[in-house]
Design a protein around this motif. Structure first.
Motif, PDB file in Angstrom:
ATOM      1  N   GLY A 261     -31.302 -10.959   6.705  1.00 53.97           N
ATOM      2  CA  GLY A 261     -31.685 -10.732   5.320  1.00 53.97           C
ATOM      3  C   GLY A 261     -30.535 -10.424   4.399  1.00 53.97           C
ATOM      4  O   GLY A 261     -30.743 -10.005   3.253  1.00 53.97           O
ATOM      5  N   LEU A 262     -29.302 -10.654   4.870  1.00 53.26           N
ATOM      6  CA  LEU A 262     -28.138 -10.421   4.024  1.00 53.26           C
ATOM      7  C   LEU A 262     -28.001 -11.550   3.008  1.00 53.26           C
ATOM      8  O   LEU A 262     -28.426 -12.678   3.264  1.00 53.26           O
ATOM      9  CB  LEU A 262     -26.876 -10.333   4.881  1.00 53.26           C
ATOM     10  N   PRO A 263     -27.408 -11.278   1.853  1.00 56.81           N
ATOM     11  CA  PRO A 263     -27.261 -12.337   0.845  1.00 56.81           C
ATOM     12  C   PRO A 263     -26.305 -13.404   1.324  1.00 56.81           C
ATOM     13  O   PRO A 263     -25.334 -13.140   2.028  1.00 56.81           O
ATOM     14  CB  PRO A 263     -26.699 -11.591  -0.368  1.00 56.81           C
ATOM     15  N   GLY A 264     -26.590 -14.640   0.945  1.00 54.45           N
ATOM     16  CA  GLY A 264     -25.739 -15.760   1.308  1.00 54.45           C
ATOM     17  C   GLY A 264     -25.516 -16.656   0.122  1.00 54.45           C
ATOM     18  O   GLY A 264     -25.856 -16.305  -1.009  1.00 54.45           O
ATOM     19  N   PRO A 265     -24.963 -17.845   0.332  1.00 57.20           N
ATOM     20  CA  PRO A 265     -24.638 -18.747  -0.767  1.00 57.20           C
ATOM     21  C   PRO A 265     -25.823 -19.549  -1.289  1.00 57.20           C
ATOM     22  O   PRO A 265     -25.687 -20.276  -2.266  1.00 57.20           O
ATOM     23  CB  PRO A 265     -23.588 -19.674  -0.154  1.00 57.20           C
ATOM     24  N   ALA A 266     -26.989 -19.469  -0.637  1.00 51.54           N
ATOM     25  CA  ALA A 266     -28.137 -20.261  -1.070  1.00 51.54           C
ATOM     26  C   ALA A 266     -28.554 -19.855  -2.483  1.00 51.54           C
ATOM     27  O   ALA A 266     -28.435 -18.685  -2.869  1.00 51.54           O
ATOM     28  CB  ALA A 266     -29.299 -20.069  -0.107  1.00 51.54           C
ATOM     29  N   PRO A 267     -29.068 -20.813  -3.280  1.00 57.52           N
ATOM     30  CA  PRO A 267     -29.450 -20.497  -4.655  1.00 57.52           C
ATOM     31  C   PRO A 267     -30.663 -19.595  -4.769  1.00 57.52           C
ATOM     32  O   PRO A 267     -30.927 -19.026  -5.829  1.00 57.52           O
ATOM     33  CB  PRO A 267     -29.735 -21.882  -5.256  1.00 57.52           C
ATOM     34  N   ALA A 268     -31.443 -19.441  -3.699  1.00 55.72           N
ATOM     35  CA  ALA A 268     -32.627 -18.588  -3.719  1.00 55.72           C
ATOM     36  C   ALA A 268     -32.754 -17.901  -2.370  1.00 55.72           C
ATOM     37  O   ALA A 268     -32.285 -18.414  -1.353  1.00 55.72           O
ATOM     38  CB  ALA A 268     -33.875 -19.416  -4.019  1.00 55.72           C
ATOM     39  N   PRO A 269     -33.388 -16.711  -2.319  1.00 52.65           N
ATOM     40  CA  PRO A 269     -33.572 -16.026  -1.040  1.00 52.65           C
ATOM     41  C   PRO A 269     -34.389 -16.866  -0.067  1.00 52.65           C
ATOM     42  O   PRO A 269     -35.200 -17.705  -0.463  1.00 52.65           O
ATOM     43  CB  PRO A 269     -34.334 -14.745  -1.440  1.00 52.65           C
ATOM     44  N   VAL A 270     -34.158 -16.648   1.222  1.00 50.72           N
ATOM     45  CA  VAL A 270     -34.912 -17.352   2.253  1.00 50.72           C
ATOM     46  C   VAL A 270     -36.365 -16.909   2.197  1.00 50.72           C
ATOM     47  O   VAL A 270     -36.677 -15.719   2.169  1.00 50.72           O
ATOM     48  CB  VAL A 270     -34.317 -17.063   3.641  1.00 50.72           C
ATOM     49  N   GLN A 271     -37.267 -17.893   2.154  1.00 52.68           N
ATOM     50  CA  GLN A 271     -38.692 -17.602   2.146  1.00 52.68           C
ATOM     51  C   GLN A 271     -39.229 -17.578   3.575  1.00 52.68           C
ATOM     52  O   GLN A 271     -39.024 -18.526   4.338  1.00 52.68           O
ATOM     53  CB  GLN A 271     -39.438 -18.659   1.328  1.00 52.68           C
ATOM     54  N   LEU A 272     -39.903 -16.496   3.939  1.00 54.19           N
ATOM     55  CA  LEU A 272     -40.433 -16.338   5.295  1.00 54.19           C
ATOM     56  C   LEU A 272     -41.919 -16.655   5.333  1.00 54.19           C
ATOM     57  O   LEU A 272     -42.620 -16.451   4.351  1.00 54.19           O
ATOM     58  CB  LEU A 272     -40.180 -14.913   5.780  1.00 54.19           C
TER      59      LEU A 272
END
Length: 328
Positions: free
Chosen positions: A49-60
């Motif tokens: 759940g750490l921030p990454g380079p993706a433009p939006a958070p990962v949806q679970l």
């Protein structure tokens, strides 16, 4: 089909092997029967759940994984019928779905797998290979160069050692433990040292006989990076090329960065140098061509798809060498 799903952020145990519905390709897409899926250190951070380079958070829930290779087994509307049955490799971009027996992607992302490469090697080159060549753009290696490669037994490090040797440079590879340093030597490094030995910088200086390093390739950060930067002669144009912080955590800075010497090479700078209408594709094509020609040979650590959690744990504890790949 079977896939690895993440229902909640957290430890590797949260990755579960499940039976799910087969994905169907949409317009301009194909479905790939996956023979190999790449695992990246970034995957472990996104899992937590750490921030990454993706433009939006990962949806679970999600099926992680962004690199796949296999055979096209279904076509979406508008996809070229000639693609059916082709061996292909693709980087999915920010779309998930790689840790599965079947994955869907756009036709514009596909590359034919060159003859002589298996699916796992192709996966290694489509992501790790393109990054290694993107980093190498910032160097001008030759017979007078001395390249120090941190994490030299890893996926990127293995390829950078080969690239530097191909250019005629003297190559010093850092790795942790005798098994990994043996692999670094076998990969062509002139000197392989264990960064866990406190006196390793003295070993390097003695081997070089007073020559300074000209290029430090650093995806690690931390104490090993600080000691490596000290081997450079900044006044003579030495370069510290930074592409990660594995020892310090995702997104952190480093006290070892030196003005005028250190350069963070991922992101826009790397893309500008690659050029072309699609710079990442430019680097992917170069990486696959280098592997097809035998100039770069990726190292691979393979896990069964069902053992994705084990693969994540091994990657996080530095128990792997080369590119980590899941095979259904």
């Amino acid at each position: 089909m079977h896939a690895v799903r993440l229902h909640a952020h957290g430890p590797a145990e949260n990755l579960t092997y499940e039976e799910v519905d087969d994905p169907e390709p949409g317009p301009g897409q194909v479905r790939v029967a996956v023979a190999a899926a790449g695992v990246h250190l970034l995957d472990t951070a996104l899992r937590e759940g750490l921030p990454g380079p993706a433009p939006a958070p990962v949806q679970l829930p999600t099926v992680p994984g962004r690199e796949v290779a296999g055979t096209v087994d279904a076509l979406g509307e508008g996809a070229d019928p000639a693609l059916l049955g082709r061996r292909v490799v693709a980087h999915l971009g920010f779309a998930p779905g790689g840790y599965a027996e079947l994955a869907v992607t756009g036709t514009e992302r596909l590359h034919a797998i060159p003859g002589g490469l298996d699916a796992a090697q192709a996966v290694a080159m489509i992501g790790t290979g393109r990054t290694a060549l993107g980093i190498a753009q910032f160097t001008d290696l030759g017979p007078e160069s001395v390249a120090v490669v941190l994490a030299a037994a890893g996926g990127i490090g293995t390829l950078l050692v080969q690239y530097a040797k191909n250019a005629g440079a003297t190559v010093v590879g850092l790795a942790g433990g005798p098994a990994k340093t043996a692999l670094v030597r076998a990969n062509g490094a002139d000197l392989a040292v264990d960064y866990r030995d406190a006196d390793w910088p003295d070993t390097v200086r003695a081997y070089l006989g007073g020559r300074p390093a000209t290029d430090v390739f650093d995806g690690v950060g931390g104490a090993a990076a600080r000691a490596s930067v000290a081997l450079l002669d900044g006044s003579a144009g030495g370069r510290h090329l930074v592409y990660g912080w594995a020892a310090e955590g995702l997104g952190t800075g480093g006290a070892h960065l030196v003005d005028g010497v250190s350069q963070q090479v991922l992101g826009p700078a790397m893309l500008r140098r690659a050029g072309g209408a699609d710079p990442l594709r430019t680097l992917e094509l170069r990486a696959l061509a280098e592997a097809a020609a035998g100039r770069l040979v990726p190292a691979v650590t393979r896990f069964p798809l069902a053992a994705a959690a084990d693969a994540h744990r091994a990657l996080e504890t530095r128990a792997t060498t080369g590119k980590v790949v899941l095979e259904p």
